[in-house]
Design a protein around this motif. Structure first.
Motif, PDB file in Angstrom:
ATOM      1  N   LEU A  40       2.056   2.465   1.704  1.00  0.00           N
ATOM      2  CA  LEU A  40       3.107   2.554   0.686  1.00  0.00           C
ATOM      3  C   LEU A  40       3.265   1.173   0.064  1.00  0.00           C
ATOM      4  CD1 LEU A  40       5.666   4.658   2.737  1.00  0.00           C
ATOM      5  CD2 LEU A  40       4.122   5.471   0.950  1.00  0.00           C
ATOM      6  N   GLN A  41       3.013   1.077  -1.224  1.00  0.00           N
ATOM      7  CA  GLN A  41       3.118  -0.208  -1.909  1.00  0.00           C
ATOM      8  C   GLN A  41       4.398  -0.244  -2.726  1.00  0.00           C
ATOM      9  OE1 GLN A  41      -0.630  -0.733  -4.039  1.00  0.00           O
ATOM     10  NE2 GLN A  41      -1.265  -2.054  -2.365  1.00  0.00           N
ATOM     11  N   PRO A  42       5.274  -1.222  -2.426  1.00  0.00           N
ATOM     12  CA  PRO A  42       6.545  -1.289  -3.150  1.00  0.00           C
ATOM     13  C   PRO A  42       6.355  -1.751  -4.590  1.00  0.00           C
ATOM     14  CG  PRO A  42       6.315  -3.173  -1.704  1.00  0.00           C
ATOM     15  CD  PRO A  42       5.139  -2.277  -1.430  1.00  0.00           C
ATOM     16  N   TRP A  43       7.223  -1.254  -5.448  1.00  0.00           N
ATOM     17  CA  TRP A  43       7.301  -1.764  -6.812  1.00  0.00           C
ATOM     18  C   TRP A  43       8.179  -3.006  -6.759  1.00  0.00           C
ATOM     19  CZ3 TRP A  43       8.168   2.604 -10.951  1.00  0.00           C
ATOM     20  CH2 TRP A  43       7.172   3.577 -10.812  1.00  0.00           C
ATOM     21  N   PHE A  44       7.857  -3.993  -7.562  1.00  0.00           N
ATOM     22  CA  PHE A  44       8.642  -5.225  -7.607  1.00  0.00           C
ATOM     23  C   PHE A  44       9.397  -5.282  -8.932  1.00  0.00           C
ATOM     24  CE2 PHE A  44       5.300  -6.057  -4.565  1.00  0.00           C
ATOM     25  CZ  PHE A  44       6.033  -6.536  -3.497  1.00  0.00           C
ATOM     26  N   TYR A  45      10.666  -5.652  -8.836  1.00  0.00           N
ATOM     27  CA  TYR A  45      11.558  -5.656  -9.990  1.00  0.00           C
ATOM     28  C   TYR A  45      12.111  -7.056 -10.210  1.00  0.00           C
ATOM     29  CZ  TYR A  45      11.806  -0.761  -8.426  1.00  0.00           C
ATOM     30  OH  TYR A  45      11.514   0.502  -8.003  1.00  0.00           O
ATOM     31  N   ILE A  46      12.446  -7.359 -11.449  1.00  0.00           N
ATOM     32  CA  ILE A  46      13.167  -8.603 -11.733  1.00  0.00           C
ATOM     33  C   ILE A  46      14.593  -8.459 -11.217  1.00  0.00           C
ATOM     34  CG2 ILE A  46      14.072 -10.072 -13.583  1.00  0.00           C
ATOM     35  CD1 ILE A  46      11.465  -9.386 -15.119  1.00  0.00           C
ATOM     36  N   ASP A  47      15.245  -7.353 -11.534  1.00  0.00           N
ATOM     37  CA  ASP A  47      16.573  -7.018 -11.011  1.00  0.00           C
ATOM     38  C   ASP A  47      16.451  -5.698 -10.262  1.00  0.00           C
ATOM     39  OD1 ASP A  47      18.011  -9.190 -12.178  1.00  0.00           O
ATOM     40  OD2 ASP A  47      17.935  -8.148 -14.110  1.00  0.00           O
ATOM     41  N   PHE A  48      17.180  -5.571  -9.151  1.00  0.00           N
ATOM     42  CA  PHE A  48      17.138  -4.333  -8.380  1.00  0.00           C
ATOM     43  C   PHE A  48      17.560  -3.169  -9.282  1.00  0.00           C
ATOM     44  CE2 PHE A  48      18.270  -1.288  -5.072  1.00  0.00           C
ATOM     45  CZ  PHE A  48      17.187  -1.448  -4.219  1.00  0.00           C
ATOM     46  N   PRO A  49      16.913  -2.003  -9.170  1.00  0.00           N
ATOM     47  CA  PRO A  49      17.218  -0.871 -10.057  1.00  0.00           C
ATOM     48  C   PRO A  49      18.693  -0.472 -10.008  1.00  0.00           C
ATOM     49  CG  PRO A  49      15.293  -0.402  -8.725  1.00  0.00           C
ATOM     50  CD  PRO A  49      15.875  -1.675  -8.202  1.00  0.00           C
ATOM     51  N   GLN A  50      19.257  -0.186 -11.167  1.00  0.00           N
ATOM     52  CA  GLN A  50      20.665   0.199 -11.241  1.00  0.00           C
ATOM     53  C   GLN A  50      20.950   1.513 -10.532  1.00  0.00           C
ATOM     54  OE1 GLN A  50      22.112   0.045 -15.244  1.00  0.00           O
ATOM     55  NE2 GLN A  50      22.091  -2.188 -15.287  1.00  0.00           N
ATOM     56  N   GLY A  52      19.711   2.321  -7.733  1.00  0.00           N
ATOM     57  CA  GLY A  52      19.657   2.064  -6.297  1.00  0.00           C
ATOM     58  C   GLY A  52      18.446   2.666  -5.596  1.00  0.00           C
ATOM     59  N   ILE A  53      17.462   3.141  -6.351  1.00  0.00           N
ATOM     60  CA  ILE A  53      16.283   3.777  -5.770  1.00  0.00           C
ATOM     61  C   ILE A  53      15.107   2.803  -5.826  1.00  0.00           C
ATOM     62  CG2 ILE A  53      14.679   5.732  -5.895  1.00  0.00           C
ATOM     63  CD1 ILE A  53      17.549   6.580  -5.294  1.00  0.00           C
ATOM     64  N   GLN A  54      14.531   2.498  -4.660  1.00  0.00           N
ATOM     65  CA  GLN A  54      13.344   1.645  -4.570  1.00  0.00           C
ATOM     66  C   GLN A  54      12.108   2.533  -4.669  1.00  0.00           C
ATOM     67  OE1 GLN A  54      12.688  -1.818  -4.174  1.00  0.00           O
ATOM     68  NE2 GLN A  54      10.579  -1.140  -4.418  1.00  0.00           N
ATOM     69  N   ASP A  55      11.186   2.178  -5.558  1.00  0.00           N
ATOM     70  CA  ASP A  55       9.959   2.941  -5.758  1.00  0.00           C
ATOM     71  C   ASP A  55       8.806   2.368  -4.946  1.00  0.00           C
ATOM     72  OD1 ASP A  55      10.418   4.939  -8.121  1.00  0.00           O
ATOM     73  OD2 ASP A  55      11.423   3.093  -8.721  1.00  0.00           O
ATOM     74  N   PHE A  56       7.951   3.282  -4.460  1.00  0.00           N
ATOM     75  CA  PHE A  56       6.716   2.934  -3.765  1.00  0.00           C
ATOM     76  C   PHE A  56       5.599   3.809  -4.319  1.00  0.00           C
ATOM     77  CE2 PHE A  56       9.892   1.602  -0.750  1.00  0.00           C
ATOM     78  CZ  PHE A  56       9.342   0.544  -0.057  1.00  0.00           C
ATOM     79  N   ASP A  57       4.388   3.281  -4.342  1.00  0.00           N
ATOM     80  CA  ASP A  57       3.196   4.073  -4.639  1.00  0.00           C
ATOM     81  C   ASP A  57       2.521   4.421  -3.317  1.00  0.00           C
ATOM     82  OD1 ASP A  57       3.237   4.137  -7.466  1.00  0.00           O
ATOM     83  OD2 ASP A  57       2.480   2.083  -7.538  1.00  0.00           O
ATOM     84  N   PHE A  58       2.142   5.681  -3.149  1.00  0.00           N
ATOM     85  CA  PHE A  58       1.415   6.150  -1.970  1.00  0.00           C
ATOM     86  C   PHE A  58      -0.066   6.067  -2.332  1.00  0.00           C
ATOM     87  CE2 PHE A  58       1.707   9.691   1.507  1.00  0.00           C
ATOM     88  CZ  PHE A  58       0.670   9.099   2.219  1.00  0.00           C
ATOM     89  N   VAL A  59      -0.753   5.089  -1.763  1.00  0.00           N
ATOM     90  CA  VAL A  59      -2.156   4.849  -2.090  1.00  0.00           C
ATOM     91  C   VAL A  59      -2.996   4.840  -0.822  1.00  0.00           C
ATOM     92  CG1 VAL A  59      -1.593   3.535  -4.186  1.00  0.00           C
ATOM     93  CG2 VAL A  59      -1.896   2.331  -2.016  1.00  0.00           C
ATOM     94  N   ALA A  60      -4.301   4.947  -1.012  1.00  0.00           N
ATOM     95  CA  ALA A  60      -5.261   4.866   0.090  1.00  0.00           C
ATOM     96  C   ALA A  60      -6.608   4.498  -0.513  1.00  0.00           C
ATOM     97  CB  ALA A  60      -5.351   6.196   0.842  1.00  0.00           C
ATOM     98  N   ASP A  61      -7.541   4.150   0.355  1.00  0.00           N
ATOM     99  CA  ASP A  61      -8.893   3.832  -0.096  1.00  0.00           C
ATOM    100  C   ASP A  61      -9.702   5.120  -0.134  1.00  0.00           C
ATOM    101  OD1 ASP A  61      -8.191   1.150  -0.177  1.00  0.00           O
ATOM    102  OD2 ASP A  61      -8.833   0.792   1.879  1.00  0.00           O
ATOM    103  N   PRO A  62     -10.263   5.466  -1.309  1.00  0.00           N
ATOM    104  CA  PRO A  62     -11.032   6.715  -1.415  1.00  0.00           C
ATOM    105  C   PRO A  62     -12.334   6.629  -0.639  1.00  0.00           C
ATOM    106  CG  PRO A  62     -11.092   5.514  -3.488  1.00  0.00           C
ATOM    107  CD  PRO A  62     -10.178   4.756  -2.582  1.00  0.00           C
ATOM    108  N   PRO A  63     -12.939   7.776  -0.344  1.00  0.00           N
ATOM    109  CA  PRO A  63     -14.196   7.782   0.421  1.00  0.00           C
ATOM    110  C   PRO A  63     -15.326   7.109  -0.346  1.00  0.00           C
ATOM    111  CG  PRO A  63     -13.670   9.979  -0.387  1.00  0.00           C
ATOM    112  CD  PRO A  63     -12.512   9.105  -0.716  1.00  0.00           C
ATOM    113  N   GLN A  64     -16.209   6.497   0.408  1.00  0.00           N
ATOM    114  CA  GLN A  64     -17.420   5.905  -0.152  1.00  0.00           C
ATOM    115  C   GLN A  64     -18.577   6.839   0.168  1.00  0.00           C
ATOM    116  OE1 GLN A  64     -17.344   2.943  -1.911  1.00  0.00           O
ATOM    117  NE2 GLN A  64     -15.132   3.156  -1.648  1.00  0.00           N
ATOM    118  N   GLY A  65     -19.356   7.175  -0.810  1.00  0.00           N
ATOM    119  CA  GLY A  65     -20.507   8.051  -0.569  1.00  0.00           C
ATOM    120  C   GLY A  65     -20.122   9.512  -0.593  1.00  0.00           C
ATOM    121  N   ILE A  66     -20.839  10.300   0.179  1.00  0.00           N
ATOM    122  CA  ILE A  66     -20.687  11.752   0.184  1.00  0.00           C
ATOM    123  C   ILE A  66     -19.468  12.165   1.007  1.00  0.00           C
ATOM    124  CG2 ILE A  66     -21.790  13.929   0.872  1.00  0.00           C
ATOM    125  CD1 ILE A  66     -24.490  12.485   0.459  1.00  0.00           C
ATOM    126  N   SER A  67     -18.699  13.105   0.469  1.00  0.00           N
ATOM    127  CA  SER A  67     -17.577  13.682   1.213  1.00  0.00           C
ATOM    128  C   SER A  67     -17.442  15.143   0.798  1.00  0.00           C
ATOM    129  CB  SER A  67     -16.276  12.923   0.938  1.00  0.00           C
ATOM    130  OG  SER A  67     -15.920  13.009  -0.412  1.00  0.00           O
TER     131      SER A  67
END
Length: 112
Positions: A40-50, A52-67
């Motif tokens: 989970l990668q957090p979003w970074f803000y100059i000012d905290f969101p009004q 009150g919700i902190q955003d995250f991106d759900f990411v992963a490393d995709p497969p290499q080669g055949i899947s």
């Protein structure tokens, strides 16, 4: 690194520690086997969101080669040390196709 296909749900636990920690557990789906290093990668803000919700991106490393291409579950977790509990109302996790929100008021407190 790439966004996962879909976020299914989020579970929040407020850990009774010093300093306090918020454990964020997210479940989602990817479109093939072989995805690694989910996070989970957090979003970074100059000012905290009004809102009150902190955003995250759900990411992963995709497969290499055949899947193969069944829809597969994936899980990521994050410990946020000393979150701004006076401002923080919830967490929003984004994927390639949707987002899911969970609010702190429904988070379980857990002693450590």
């Amino acid at each position: 690194m790439a966004s996962i296909l879909k976020v299914l749900d989020i579970h929040l636990s407020l850990l009774k520690s010093n300093p306090p920690q918020l454990h964020i557990l997210a479940h989602g789906l990817v479109g093939s086997t072989g995805w690694t290093n989910p996070r989970l990668q957090p979003w970074f803000y100059i000012d905290f969101p009004q809102d009150g919700i902190q955003d995250f991106d759900f990411v992963a490393d995709p497969p290499q080669g055949i899947s193969i291409f069944p829809i597969c579950p994936i899980t990521a977790s994050e410990y946020w040390e000393n979150p701004p509990l006076d401002k923080l109302k919830g967490i929003r996790v984004h994927s390639a196709n949707n987002f899911v929100e969970e609010y702190i008021r429904v988070a379980k407190s857990v002693a450590c």
